[in-house]
Scaffold this active site. Structure first.
Site, PDB file in Angstrom:
ATOM      1  N   SER A 156      39.270  43.648  38.599  1.00 46.25           N
ATOM      2  CA  SER A 156      40.695  43.285  38.716  1.00 46.25           C
ATOM      3  C   SER A 156      41.496  44.560  38.925  1.00 46.25           C
ATOM      4  O   SER A 156      41.049  45.655  38.575  1.00 46.25           O
ATOM      5  CB  SER A 156      41.165  42.606  37.418  1.00 46.25           C
ATOM      6  OG  SER A 156      42.567  42.435  37.423  1.00 46.25           O
ATOM      7  N   TYR A 173      42.526  42.338  27.840  1.00 47.97           N
ATOM      8  CA  TYR A 173      42.055  41.898  29.164  1.00 47.97           C
ATOM      9  C   TYR A 173      41.822  43.111  30.061  1.00 47.97           C
ATOM     10  O   TYR A 173      40.765  43.236  30.695  1.00 47.97           O
ATOM     11  CB  TYR A 173      43.056  40.923  29.802  1.00 47.97           C
ATOM     12  CG  TYR A 173      42.623  40.507  31.195  1.00 47.97           C
ATOM     13  CD1 TYR A 173      41.492  39.724  31.377  1.00 47.97           C
ATOM     14  CD2 TYR A 173      43.322  40.927  32.329  1.00 47.97           C
ATOM     15  CE1 TYR A 173      41.056  39.358  32.649  1.00 47.97           C
ATOM     16  CE2 TYR A 173      42.911  40.563  33.604  1.00 47.97           C
ATOM     17  CZ  TYR A 173      41.768  39.776  33.758  1.00 47.97           C
ATOM     18  OH  TYR A 173      41.346  39.423  35.011  1.00 47.97           O
TER      19      TYR A 173
HETATM   20  P1  NDP Z   1      39.801  30.277  36.853  1.00 47.48           P
HETATM   21  O1  NDP Z   1      40.268  30.038  35.452  1.00 47.48           O
HETATM   22  O2  NDP Z   1      40.261  29.378  37.922  1.00 47.48           O
HETATM   23  O3  NDP Z   1      38.214  30.342  36.890  1.00 47.48           O
HETATM   24  C1  NDP Z   1      37.469  30.918  35.852  1.00 47.48           C
HETATM   25  C2  NDP Z   1      36.059  30.399  35.937  1.00 47.48           C
HETATM   26  O4  NDP Z   1      35.279  31.020  34.891  1.00 47.48           O
HETATM   27  C3  NDP Z   1      35.983  28.896  35.731  1.00 47.48           C
HETATM   28  O5  NDP Z   1      35.063  28.348  36.648  1.00 47.48           O
HETATM   29  C4  NDP Z   1      35.455  28.764  34.314  1.00 47.48           C
HETATM   30  O6  NDP Z   1      34.679  27.585  34.213  1.00 47.48           O
HETATM   31  C5  NDP Z   1      34.563  29.996  34.221  1.00 47.48           C
HETATM   32  N1  NDP Z   1      34.257  30.369  32.853  1.00 47.48           N
HETATM   33  C6  NDP Z   1      35.103  30.649  31.853  1.00 47.48           C
HETATM   34  N2  NDP Z   1      34.427  30.911  30.715  1.00 47.48           N
HETATM   35  C7  NDP Z   1      33.106  30.784  31.031  1.00 47.48           C
HETATM   36  C8  NDP Z   1      31.915  30.918  30.308  1.00 47.48           C
HETATM   37  N3  NDP Z   1      31.921  31.248  29.001  1.00 47.48           N
HETATM   38  N4  NDP Z   1      30.736  30.715  30.927  1.00 47.48           N
HETATM   39  C9  NDP Z   1      30.706  30.364  32.241  1.00 47.48           C
HETATM   40  N5  NDP Z   1      31.811  30.228  32.988  1.00 47.48           N
HETATM   41  C10 NDP Z   1      32.997  30.433  32.384  1.00 47.48           C
HETATM   42  O7  NDP Z   1      40.241  31.788  37.163  1.00 47.48           O
HETATM   43  P2  NDP Z   1      39.923  32.757  38.397  1.00 47.48           P
HETATM   44  O8  NDP Z   1      39.159  32.055  39.428  1.00 47.48           O
HETATM   45  O9  NDP Z   1      41.198  33.387  38.766  1.00 47.48           O
HETATM   46  O10 NDP Z   1      39.040  33.855  37.666  1.00 47.48           O
HETATM   47  C11 NDP Z   1      37.753  34.236  38.115  1.00 47.48           C
HETATM   48  C12 NDP Z   1      37.559  35.719  37.857  1.00 47.48           C
HETATM   49  O11 NDP Z   1      38.518  36.451  38.601  1.00 47.48           O
HETATM   50  C13 NDP Z   1      37.733  36.148  36.403  1.00 47.48           C
HETATM   51  O12 NDP Z   1      36.749  37.108  36.092  1.00 47.48           O
HETATM   52  C14 NDP Z   1      39.117  36.802  36.396  1.00 47.48           C
HETATM   53  O13 NDP Z   1      39.258  37.748  35.386  1.00 47.48           O
HETATM   54  C15 NDP Z   1      39.127  37.423  37.766  1.00 47.48           C
HETATM   55  N6  NDP Z   1      40.433  37.767  38.305  1.00 47.48           N
HETATM   56  C16 NDP Z   1      41.381  36.797  38.469  1.00 47.48           C
HETATM   57  C17 NDP Z   1      42.615  37.143  38.991  1.00 47.48           C
HETATM   58  C18 NDP Z   1      43.722  36.160  39.134  1.00 47.48           C
HETATM   59  O14 NDP Z   1      44.889  36.591  39.273  1.00 47.48           O
HETATM   60  N7  NDP Z   1      43.468  34.866  39.135  1.00 47.48           N
HETATM   61  C19 NDP Z   1      42.888  38.524  39.418  1.00 47.48           C
HETATM   62  C20 NDP Z   1      41.822  39.444  39.177  1.00 47.48           C
HETATM   63  C21 NDP Z   1      40.626  39.057  38.670  1.00 47.48           C
HETATM   64  P3  NDP Z   1      34.504  26.687  32.911  1.00 47.48           P
HETATM   65  O15 NDP Z   1      35.795  26.709  32.166  1.00 47.48           O
HETATM   66  O16 NDP Z   1      34.134  25.359  33.481  1.00 47.48           O
HETATM   67  O17 NDP Z   1      33.371  27.339  32.164  1.00 47.48           O
HETATM   68  C1  8X3 Z   2      44.213  39.243  36.874  1.00 45.76           C
HETATM   69  C2  8X3 Z   2      45.383  39.952  37.440  1.00 45.76           C
HETATM   70  O1  8X3 Z   2      47.701  40.851  36.950  1.00 45.76           O
HETATM   71  O2  8X3 Z   2      46.957  39.001  35.597  1.00 45.76           O
HETATM   72  O3  8X3 Z   2      43.136  40.083  36.705  1.00 45.76           O
HETATM   73  O4  8X3 Z   2      46.039  41.173  35.237  1.00 45.76           O
HETATM   74  S1  8X3 Z   2      46.562  40.256  36.226  1.00 45.76           S
END
Ligand code: NDP
Ligand code: 8X3
Length: 261
Positions: free
Chosen positions: A146, A159
């Site tokens: 991120s 985080y």
């Molecule tokens: P979502 O919440 O849409 O997706 C998160 C996914 O992670 C879901 O499929 C969830 O599925 C899964 N998950 C959560 N906990 C577990 C677990 N214990 N075991 C297996 N799967 C798990 O968020 P994003 O798609 O945005 O996030 C995906 C990644 O991208 C994360 O690592 C996040 O930190 C990163 N990210 C996101 C950003 C954003 O702004 N959205 C920016 C930068 C990075 P379920 O709950 O069914 O297990």
């Molecule tokens: C997710 C982006 O800006 O919420 O990794 O930290 S932010």
């Protein structure tokens, strides 16, 4: 000129929504056979149906909790039983929980869950799969970091800490795997509108929506596109790191908003 995923197996963790879902679909479109995991199996089944519709190939879709060693072991055993090999591991499962300053956090459970998922979960999957990625002869680890792993911000201490850790782990892996047939890539998005903020604010949709008010966030498909690009480069090309933000974002907290928002 990119390479095809045909004949290759890709695992995507956290594929029931957001970036993981979009990545699984993008990799299926690139020809990969998919093994997808997440805790919400109904949502995962819907993603699997979509992948089969697009690619004509049925993915392996199984419950996976990356914080649970037994779940991880069962998932990987099932992948190896079905496919016998793994070429790509996308460590996507992750979350932020809360946005309070460290001294104002009421209980530490959210911190533990972020550390267990974002750091320990990624390590757990990686440790078990590295031998199989090496054996594939064309392995690739893609860790979802991120912008929060590059710049800390108030209210994001833990985080950001997990994503700084992901960046350090990714760098160490690249050193450890030097000379082995495994590429190591970090994909570091800024603000992407997924379920991320709904999860962060414990289901408070209005608060989640306010995060993206008046600006144009990235979509999960934008990030999936970058991941698909990285894994389809010729096998001697290692994309080390991609930092991707919306045109409306510069740095961790500087966002251009319109319409007086
Ligand atoms: P979502 O919440 O849409 O997706 C998160 C996914 O992670 C879901 O499929 C969830 O599925 C899964 N998950 C959560 N906990 C577990 C677990 N214990 N075991 C297996 N799967 C798990 O968020 P994003 O798609 O945005 O996030 C995906 C990644 O991208 C994360 O690592 C996040 O930190 C990163 N990210 C996101 C950003 C954003 O702004 N959205 C920016 C930068 C990075 P379920 O709950 O069914 O297990
Ligand atoms: C997710 C982006 O800006 O919420 O990794 O930290 S932010």
């Amino acid at each position: 000129m990119g390479i095809s995923g045909r004949g290759k197996i890709a695992i995507v963790t956290g594929a029931s929504s957001g970036i993981g879902e979009a990545t699984a679909i993008a990799l299926a479109e690139a020809g990969f056979q998919l093994a997808v995991g997440a805790r919400r199996v109904e949502k995962l089944s819907a993603v699997a149906t979509e992948i089969e519709r697009i690619s004509g190939s049925k993915p392996l879709a199984l419950a996976l909790d990356v914080t649970d060693t037994q779940s991880v072991d069962a998932f990987i055993a099932a992948v190896l039983e079905r496919f016998g090999k793994v070429h790509v591991l996308v460590n996507n499962a992750g979350k932020a929980l809360g946005r309070d300053p460290i001294d104002e956090v009421a209980n530490e459970a959210d911190w533990q869950e972020m550390l267990d998922t974002n750091v320990m979960g990624l390590l757990r999957m990686t440790r078990r799969l590295v031998p199989h990625l090496i054996a594939s002869g064309e392995g690739h680890i893609v860790n979802i970091g991120s912008t929060a792993g590059h710049e800390a911000y108030a209210g994001g201490g833990v985080y950001c800490g997990t994503k700084f850790a992901v960046r350090a782990i990714t760098g160490a892996l690249r050193q450890e795997l030097l000379g082995k047939p495994v590429r190591v890539t970090s994909i570091d998005p800024g603000m992407v509108e997924t379920e991320f903020s709904i999860v962060r604010f414990h289901g408070d949709k209005a608060r989640a929506d306010a995060v993206y008010a008046g600006m144009r966030p990235l979509t999960a498909a934008d990030i999936a596109d970058c991941i698909a690009f990285a894994v389809t480069r010729p096998v001697h090309v290692n994309i080390d790191d991609m930092i991707i933000t919306s045109i409306d974002q510069a740095g961790a907290t500087r966002v251009a908003r319109r319409d007086g928002q």
